[in-house]
Scaffold this motif. Structure first.
Motif, PDB file in Angstrom:
ATOM      1  N   GLY A 113       0.798  -1.215   0.000  1.00  0.00           N
ATOM      2  CA  GLY A 113       0.000   0.000   0.000  1.00  0.00           C
ATOM      3  C   GLY A 113       0.834   1.270   0.000  1.00  0.00           C
ATOM      4  N   GLY A 114       2.102   1.182   0.382  1.00  0.00           N
ATOM      5  CA  GLY A 114       2.979   2.333   0.365  1.00  0.00           C
ATOM      6  C   GLY A 114       3.656   2.577  -0.970  1.00  0.00           C
ATOM      7  N   LEU A 115       3.427   1.719  -1.932  1.00  0.00           N
ATOM      8  CA  LEU A 115       4.047   1.875  -3.249  1.00  0.00           C
ATOM      9  C   LEU A 115       3.329   2.954  -4.065  1.00  0.00           C
ATOM     10  CD1 LEU A 115       4.509  -1.899  -4.198  1.00  0.00           C
ATOM     11  CD2 LEU A 115       6.320  -0.302  -3.531  1.00  0.00           C
ATOM     12  N   SER A 116       4.079   3.616  -4.917  1.00  0.00           N
ATOM     13  CA  SER A 116       3.467   4.564  -5.850  1.00  0.00           C
ATOM     14  C   SER A 116       2.711   3.786  -6.924  1.00  0.00           C
ATOM     15  CB  SER A 116       4.542   5.420  -6.517  1.00  0.00           C
ATOM     16  OG  SER A 116       5.257   4.643  -7.478  1.00  0.00           O
ATOM     17  N   PRO A 117       1.790   4.426  -7.636  1.00  0.00           N
ATOM     18  CA  PRO A 117       1.080   3.731  -8.712  1.00  0.00           C
ATOM     19  C   PRO A 117       2.018   3.103  -9.746  1.00  0.00           C
ATOM     20  CG  PRO A 117      -0.040   5.777  -8.207  1.00  0.00           C
ATOM     21  CD  PRO A 117       1.248   5.787  -7.417  1.00  0.00           C
ATOM     22  N   TYR A 118       3.132   3.764 -10.022  1.00  0.00           N
ATOM     23  CA  TYR A 118       4.065   3.245 -11.029  1.00  0.00           C
ATOM     24  C   TYR A 118       4.717   1.947 -10.560  1.00  0.00           C
ATOM     25  CZ  TYR A 118       7.389   3.613 -14.913  1.00  0.00           C
ATOM     26  OH  TYR A 118       8.108   3.402 -16.063  1.00  0.00           O
ATOM     27  N   HIS A 119       4.897   1.797  -9.266  1.00  0.00           N
ATOM     28  CA  HIS A 119       5.555   0.621  -8.702  1.00  0.00           C
ATOM     29  C   HIS A 119       4.565  -0.460  -8.278  1.00  0.00           C
ATOM     30  CE1 HIS A 119       8.697   3.694  -8.368  1.00  0.00           C
ATOM     31  NE2 HIS A 119       9.580   2.719  -8.235  1.00  0.00           N
ATOM     32  N   MET A 120       3.287  -0.157  -8.331  1.00  0.00           N
ATOM     33  CA  MET A 120       2.254  -1.080  -7.881  1.00  0.00           C
ATOM     34  C   MET A 120       1.852  -2.033  -9.014  1.00  0.00           C
ATOM     35  SD  MET A 120       0.223  -1.587  -5.127  1.00  0.00           S
ATOM     36  CE  MET A 120      -0.196  -0.012  -4.325  1.00  0.00           C
ATOM     37  N   PRO A 121       1.751  -3.339  -8.747  1.00  0.00           N
ATOM     38  CA  PRO A 121       1.265  -4.235  -9.800  1.00  0.00           C
ATOM     39  C   PRO A 121      -0.178  -3.932 -10.153  1.00  0.00           C
ATOM     40  CG  PRO A 121       1.411  -5.397  -7.704  1.00  0.00           C
ATOM     41  CD  PRO A 121       2.067  -4.059  -7.498  1.00  0.00           C
ATOM     42  N   ASP A 122      -0.553  -4.232 -11.385  1.00  0.00           N
ATOM     43  CA  ASP A 122      -1.941  -4.072 -11.808  1.00  0.00           C
ATOM     44  C   ASP A 122      -2.814  -5.191 -11.254  1.00  0.00           C
ATOM     45  OD1 ASP A 122      -1.682  -1.772 -13.744  1.00  0.00           O
ATOM     46  OD2 ASP A 122      -0.235  -3.178 -14.605  1.00  0.00           O
ATOM     47  N   PHE A 123      -2.220  -6.375 -11.114  1.00  0.00           N
ATOM     48  CA  PHE A 123      -2.973  -7.513 -10.605  1.00  0.00           C
ATOM     49  C   PHE A 123      -2.043  -8.440  -9.847  1.00  0.00           C
ATOM     50  CE2 PHE A 123      -1.585  -8.650 -14.887  1.00  0.00           C
ATOM     51  CZ  PHE A 123      -1.143  -9.958 -14.776  1.00  0.00           C
ATOM     52  N   ALA A 124      -2.639  -9.329  -9.059  1.00  0.00           N
ATOM     53  CA  ALA A 124      -1.872 -10.317  -8.308  1.00  0.00           C
ATOM     54  C   ALA A 124      -2.615 -11.640  -8.340  1.00  0.00           C
ATOM     55  CB  ALA A 124      -1.658  -9.870  -6.868  1.00  0.00           C
ATOM     56  N   SER A 125      -1.862 -12.725  -8.399  1.00  0.00           N
ATOM     57  CA  SER A 125      -2.440 -14.067  -8.392  1.00  0.00           C
ATOM     58  C   SER A 125      -2.516 -14.565  -6.949  1.00  0.00           C
ATOM     59  CB  SER A 125      -1.583 -15.020  -9.223  1.00  0.00           C
ATOM     60  OG  SER A 125      -1.482 -14.562 -10.558  1.00  0.00           O
ATOM     61  N   VAL A 126      -3.685 -15.082  -6.566  1.00  0.00           N
ATOM     62  CA  VAL A 126      -3.902 -15.591  -5.215  1.00  0.00           C
ATOM     63  C   VAL A 126      -4.505 -16.985  -5.332  1.00  0.00           C
ATOM     64  CG1 VAL A 126      -4.888 -15.137  -2.957  1.00  0.00           C
ATOM     65  CG2 VAL A 126      -4.420 -13.220  -4.500  1.00  0.00           C
ATOM     66  N   ASN A 127      -3.857 -17.978  -4.743  1.00  0.00           N
ATOM     67  CA  ASN A 127      -4.313 -19.363  -4.868  1.00  0.00           C
ATOM     68  C   ASN A 127      -5.420 -19.669  -3.868  1.00  0.00           C
ATOM     69  OD1 ASN A 127      -2.371 -19.941  -6.897  1.00  0.00           O
ATOM     70  ND2 ASN A 127      -0.819 -20.156  -5.311  1.00  0.00           N
ATOM     71  N   VAL A 128      -6.541 -20.140  -4.381  1.00  0.00           N
ATOM     72  CA  VAL A 128      -7.721 -20.396  -3.545  1.00  0.00           C
ATOM     73  C   VAL A 128      -7.424 -21.422  -2.463  1.00  0.00           C
ATOM     74  CG1 VAL A 128     -10.117 -21.208  -3.583  1.00  0.00           C
ATOM     75  CG2 VAL A 128      -9.244 -19.825  -5.475  1.00  0.00           C
ATOM     76  N   SER A 129      -6.605 -22.411  -2.763  1.00  0.00           N
ATOM     77  CA  SER A 129      -6.363 -23.509  -1.827  1.00  0.00           C
ATOM     78  C   SER A 129      -5.455 -23.131  -0.668  1.00  0.00           C
ATOM     79  CB  SER A 129      -5.748 -24.708  -2.573  1.00  0.00           C
ATOM     80  OG  SER A 129      -4.493 -24.353  -3.135  1.00  0.00           O
ATOM     81  N   GLU A 130      -4.793 -21.977  -0.735  1.00  0.00           N
ATOM     82  CA  GLU A 130      -3.866 -21.591   0.322  1.00  0.00           C
ATOM     83  C   GLU A 130      -4.594 -20.941   1.494  1.00  0.00           C
ATOM     84  OE1 GLU A 130       0.116 -20.757  -2.397  1.00  0.00           O
ATOM     85  OE2 GLU A 130      -1.082 -19.059  -1.697  1.00  0.00           O
ATOM     86  N   PRO A 131      -4.251 -21.302   2.720  1.00  0.00           N
ATOM     87  CA  PRO A 131      -4.839 -20.622   3.879  1.00  0.00           C
ATOM     88  C   PRO A 131      -4.584 -19.117   3.796  1.00  0.00           C
ATOM     89  CG  PRO A 131      -3.586 -22.556   4.570  1.00  0.00           C
ATOM     90  CD  PRO A 131      -3.293 -22.364   3.113  1.00  0.00           C
ATOM     91  N   GLY A 132      -5.557 -18.350   4.240  1.00  0.00           N
ATOM     92  CA  GLY A 132      -5.415 -16.893   4.225  1.00  0.00           C
ATOM     93  C   GLY A 132      -5.837 -16.252   2.920  1.00  0.00           C
ATOM     94  N   PHE A 133      -6.492 -16.998   2.055  1.00  0.00           N
ATOM     95  CA  PHE A 133      -6.927 -16.490   0.746  1.00  0.00           C
ATOM     96  C   PHE A 133      -7.725 -15.201   0.886  1.00  0.00           C
ATOM     97  CE2 PHE A 133     -10.482 -16.584  -2.397  1.00  0.00           C
ATOM     98  CZ  PHE A 133      -9.752 -16.339  -3.548  1.00  0.00           C
TER      99      PHE A 133
END
Length: 255
Positions: A113-133
């Motif tokens: 959340g502290g990253l600038s827009p230029y340094h922020m990814p557009d998307f992130a992959s999150v695995n459903v099967s992992e705890p903490g999804f």
């Protein structure tokens, strides 16, 4: 070229191919495996020129280990952004990177959340099967990073019926025990929205590229998923894989 980052958690559609540049492979796995920000930028530029419509990468720490630290994520994203300013850039949130420590991952992703827009990814992959999804979904939502949900099984597809508003679902076939058609059917029967992207890893990579073409779904390719072409021969780099995948996908789509 001007840069305008998507800040609404909405993903640009992928018609055919997303490139996965490196994954969790160690540097010696392939001569062209990109690890540093500069290497990722060069590999991304070549892959996009070859036809990739989006880039997925695993940032690295100075040690070469995979990292979810905001500084490492920001450095990798910014380097690729400079090389490919019009291309969506995504990163992993794999739980293994924090030694399967759910809270450590939540803190690391929250630090983005502290990253600038230029340094922020557009998307992130999150695995459903992992705890903490769901915790990772909440963290990403706080600063407008779109989510790709990694769906590895029919059970994952069923679990997603409880989630809403995920723009893209990655049907990721890791073993021959999983039936991609059954996973897709379960998602449909549960009424789970979101674009579908189908891909495989290792020996299942090329069959899934072809199946995606037959079904008219986008797919993924890159040194994260395979080091060889459909003929089993080693490939030169990510761009070579993109060109091969486009050929296989297009041939299957027109068959």
């Amino acid at each position: 070229m001007p840069f305008a980052r998507n800040s609404c958690g909405v993903l640009a559609p992928i018609a055919r191919i997303k490139v996965a540049l490196n994954g969790g492979r160690h540097r010696g796995a392939h001569p062209a495996l990109p690890c540093t920000p500069a290497e990722l930028a060069g590999a991304a530029r070549a892959a996009v020129a070859a036809g990739a419509e989006a880039v997925h990468l695993h940032p690295r720490a100075a040690s070469g280990a995979e990292s979810l630290d905001a500084g490492d994520v920001g450095a990798a994203v910014a380097a690729v952004r400079e090389a490919c300013p019009a291309t969506p850039i995504g990163v992993t949130t794999g739980l293994w990177i924090t030694g399967r420590d759910v809270e450590a991952r939540r803190r690391a992703v929250g630090g983005w959340g502290g990253l600038s827009p230029y340094h922020m990814p557009d998307f992130a992959s999150v695995n459903v099967s992992e705890p903490g999804f769901t915790g990772v979904l909440e963290a990403l939502g706080e600063f407008g990073v779109a989510v790709e949900a990694g769906v590895w099984s029919v059970a994952d597809a069923g679990a997603l019926s409880m989630a809403a508003g995920l723009p893209r679902l990655l049907i990721e076939i890791m073993t021959p025990d999983e039936d991609p058609l059954a996973i897709l059917a379960r998602l449909d029967s549960a009424g789970v929205p979101g674009a579908r992207l189908l891909h495989g890893e290792g020996p299942l990579c090329w069959p899934m590229v072809a199946l995606a073409g037959r079904l008219g779904l986008p797919t993924r390719i890159g040194l994260e998923d395979t080091l060889t072409g459909p003929d089993g021969e080693p490939v030169a780099d990510n761009a070579s894989l993109v060109r091969l995948a486009l050929s296989v996908w297009s041939a299957a789509a027109s068959a």
